[in-house]
Design a protein around this motif. Sequence first.
Motif, PDB file in Angstrom:
ATOM      1  N   UNK A 179      -4.702   3.809  14.575  1.00 45.16           N
ATOM      2  CA  UNK A 179      -4.425   2.690  14.121  1.00 45.16           C
ATOM      3  C   UNK A 179      -4.314   1.810  13.184  1.00 45.16           C
ATOM      4  N   UNK A 180      -3.820   0.524  12.920  1.00 46.39           N
ATOM      5  CA  UNK A 180      -3.460   0.339  11.711  1.00 46.39           C
ATOM      6  C   UNK A 180      -4.958  -0.573  11.026  1.00 46.39           C
ATOM      7  N   UNK A 181      -4.808  -0.857   9.627  1.00 50.60           N
ATOM      8  CA  UNK A 181      -6.044  -1.352   9.378  1.00 50.60           C
ATOM      9  C   UNK A 181      -5.524  -2.558   9.663  1.00 50.60           C
ATOM     10  N   UNK A 182      -7.233  -3.136   9.557  1.00 49.55           N
ATOM     11  CA  UNK A 182      -7.188  -4.649  10.145  1.00 49.55           C
ATOM     12  C   UNK A 182      -5.998  -6.091   9.591  1.00 49.55           C
ATOM     13  N   UNK A 183      -4.903  -6.092  10.383  1.00 46.83           N
ATOM     14  CA  UNK A 183      -4.131  -7.411   9.203  1.00 46.83           C
ATOM     15  C   UNK A 183      -3.901  -7.980   9.562  1.00 46.83           C
ATOM     16  N   UNK A 184      -4.296 -10.127   9.485  1.00 47.64           N
ATOM     17  CA  UNK A 184      -3.190 -10.925   9.919  1.00 47.64           C
ATOM     18  C   UNK A 184      -1.777 -10.514   9.438  1.00 47.64           C
ATOM     19  N   UNK A 220      -0.659   7.704   0.851  1.00 48.61           N
ATOM     20  CA  UNK A 220      -1.434   6.259   0.574  1.00 48.61           C
ATOM     21  C   UNK A 220      -2.012   5.489   1.605  1.00 48.61           C
ATOM     22  N   UNK A 221      -0.683   5.476   2.805  1.00 44.27           N
ATOM     23  CA  UNK A 221      -0.731   4.679   4.374  1.00 44.27           C
ATOM     24  C   UNK A 221      -1.627   5.821   4.618  1.00 44.27           C
ATOM     25  N   UNK A 222      -1.623   7.350   4.125  1.00 44.48           N
ATOM     26  CA  UNK A 222      -2.643   8.005   5.264  1.00 44.48           C
ATOM     27  C   UNK A 222      -4.090   8.054   5.265  1.00 44.48           C
ATOM     28  N   UNK A 223      -3.941   7.641   3.434  1.00 40.47           N
ATOM     29  CA  UNK A 223      -5.337   6.970   3.431  1.00 40.47           C
ATOM     30  C   UNK A 223      -6.230   5.747   3.372  1.00 40.47           C
ATOM     31  N   UNK A 224      -5.457   4.654   3.749  1.00 38.05           N
ATOM     32  CA  UNK A 224      -5.621   3.517   4.172  1.00 38.05           C
ATOM     33  C   UNK A 224      -5.446   2.959   5.883  1.00 38.05           C
ATOM     34  N   UNK A 225      -5.282   3.708   6.290  1.00 33.95           N
ATOM     35  CA  UNK A 225      -5.215   3.877   8.007  1.00 33.95           C
ATOM     36  C   UNK A 225      -6.952   4.589   8.147  1.00 33.95           C
ATOM     37  N   UNK A 226      -7.156   6.216   7.631  1.00 33.58           N
ATOM     38  CA  UNK A 226      -8.148   6.558   7.657  1.00 33.58           C
ATOM     39  C   UNK A 226      -9.796   5.674   6.945  1.00 33.58           C
ATOM     40  N   UNK A 227      -9.283   4.622   6.120  1.00 34.37           N
ATOM     41  CA  UNK A 227     -10.388   4.322   5.405  1.00 34.37           C
ATOM     42  C   UNK A 227      -9.977   3.046   5.727  1.00 34.37           C
ATOM     43  N   UNK A 228      -9.625   2.503   6.948  1.00 32.83           N
ATOM     44  CA  UNK A 228      -9.197   0.418   7.467  1.00 32.83           C
ATOM     45  C   UNK A 228      -8.917   0.151   5.876  1.00 32.83           C
ATOM     46  N   UNK A 230      -7.002  -2.397   4.294  1.00 29.90           N
ATOM     47  CA  UNK A 230      -5.926  -3.572   4.501  1.00 29.90           C
ATOM     48  C   UNK A 230      -5.211  -3.681   3.201  1.00 29.90           C
ATOM     49  N   UNK A 231      -5.406  -3.810   2.294  1.00 26.47           N
ATOM     50  CA  UNK A 231      -5.137  -3.597   0.741  1.00 26.47           C
ATOM     51  C   UNK A 231      -4.162  -3.272   0.428  1.00 26.47           C
ATOM     52  N   UNK A 232      -4.658  -1.986   0.517  1.00 28.52           N
ATOM     53  CA  UNK A 232      -3.965  -0.537   0.669  1.00 28.52           C
ATOM     54  C   UNK A 232      -2.483  -0.580   1.378  1.00 28.52           C
ATOM     55  N   UNK A 233      -3.150  -0.611   2.603  1.00 32.71           N
ATOM     56  CA  UNK A 233      -2.138  -1.020   3.797  1.00 32.71           C
ATOM     57  C   UNK A 233      -1.081  -2.087   2.984  1.00 32.71           C
ATOM     58  N   UNK A 234      -1.278  -2.744   2.383  1.00 30.44           N
ATOM     59  CA  UNK A 234      -0.145  -4.430   2.141  1.00 30.44           C
ATOM     60  C   UNK A 234       0.193  -3.690   0.835  1.00 30.44           C
ATOM     61  N   UNK A 235       0.251  -2.334  -0.031  1.00 30.54           N
ATOM     62  CA  UNK A 235       0.481  -2.148  -1.214  1.00 30.54           C
ATOM     63  C   UNK A 235       1.722  -0.835  -0.753  1.00 30.54           C
ATOM     64  N   UNK A 236       1.085  -0.730   0.410  1.00 29.25           N
ATOM     65  CA  UNK A 236       2.563   0.462   0.620  1.00 29.25           C
ATOM     66  C   UNK A 236       4.028  -0.397   1.132  1.00 29.25           C
TER      67      UNK A 236
END
Length: 334
Positions: A179-184, A220-228, A230-236
């Motif tokens: 799953x993607x990191x939690x985000x609204x 970066x996205x792989x790490x964002x998903x692994x660590x949940x 959300x901030x890194x998801x937004x940067x990507x």
Amino acid sequence: MTAATRRPGAPARDTEGVGRAACHHGEILQGVFLDQRRRPVHALVTLPMHGPGSTARFACRPGTPPEEVTVTPAGRTKARAAAVLAVRECAARRDAEPCGGELTLAGDLPVGLGMGSSTSDVIATVRAVADSWGVLLPAETIARLAVRAEGASDPLMHGSRPLLFAQREGRVLEVMGSALPPAVVVGCALAGGAPVDTLSLPALHHHDDDLAAYGHLRRMLRRAVTDADTALLGRVSTASARLRQRVLRHDEFPALTGIADATGAVGVQIAHSGNVAGLLFDPRAPGLHHGLRRCTRALEREGIAPTRTFTTFTSPSEESPWTNTSRKPSDART
């Protein structure tokens, strides 16, 4: 009637099947990446959105030519092509003669905004044809048929997992995680919600620097998903959206990133071939509700229409407390 109760061979006369498919809200990441054989391949990671989608009904007409497929509403040429391909695929699996039929589509997706409306139609169609034949097609087969029908396809047939998907080849390059990191996500429509003709977009010629940049975003996205994270998801997603401005230039993009910075969003995401966009918020951040309200008001002040607010973590069977469908683009289907 299920596949387990039907006899082998062609379906009974007027057998009807039903198929459904969800949509997405544009992309988190899209560009060119190296595959397992170190070849540069165009690929993307979509942002799933539960709720809206397409429903297809297919009624078999045994004894008619397989190309004799009628579609309602008229003009859904990609879905019709998918129905013909799916009929041939299912007939081969049942060792039977293919036949035509009647395809009926319904849905609530706006067309041309980059939400996967045509892919949703195509996947729902393939599933409806398979259901009418009593055949269960794997996601990989649906992807292959979808690419043949459309020329390129989103990975909606694989569910909501974050996948790096080669849209022109119909294959998964990498499963990022569950799953993607939690985000609204505060969704909005750029350019007044006008549809985009993807065939008119200029081709983007990638260079070695692009491969390096997208490879970095992939990690970066792989790490964002692994660590949940959300901030890194937004940067990507913001970095990918900014790179994509070379192809689909959104006049409102500076305003969008400015609103994100001013309201506490972790980033923005866009449809890389459409005008739907979103601002991503961390649901765990303090003052979330205030930030969402400020974001909506700021969008309206800039003349950018908010559409709906949703989450990356709502299952299809749940109703998100963030969902707001009171605003929809003007070209939503009926």
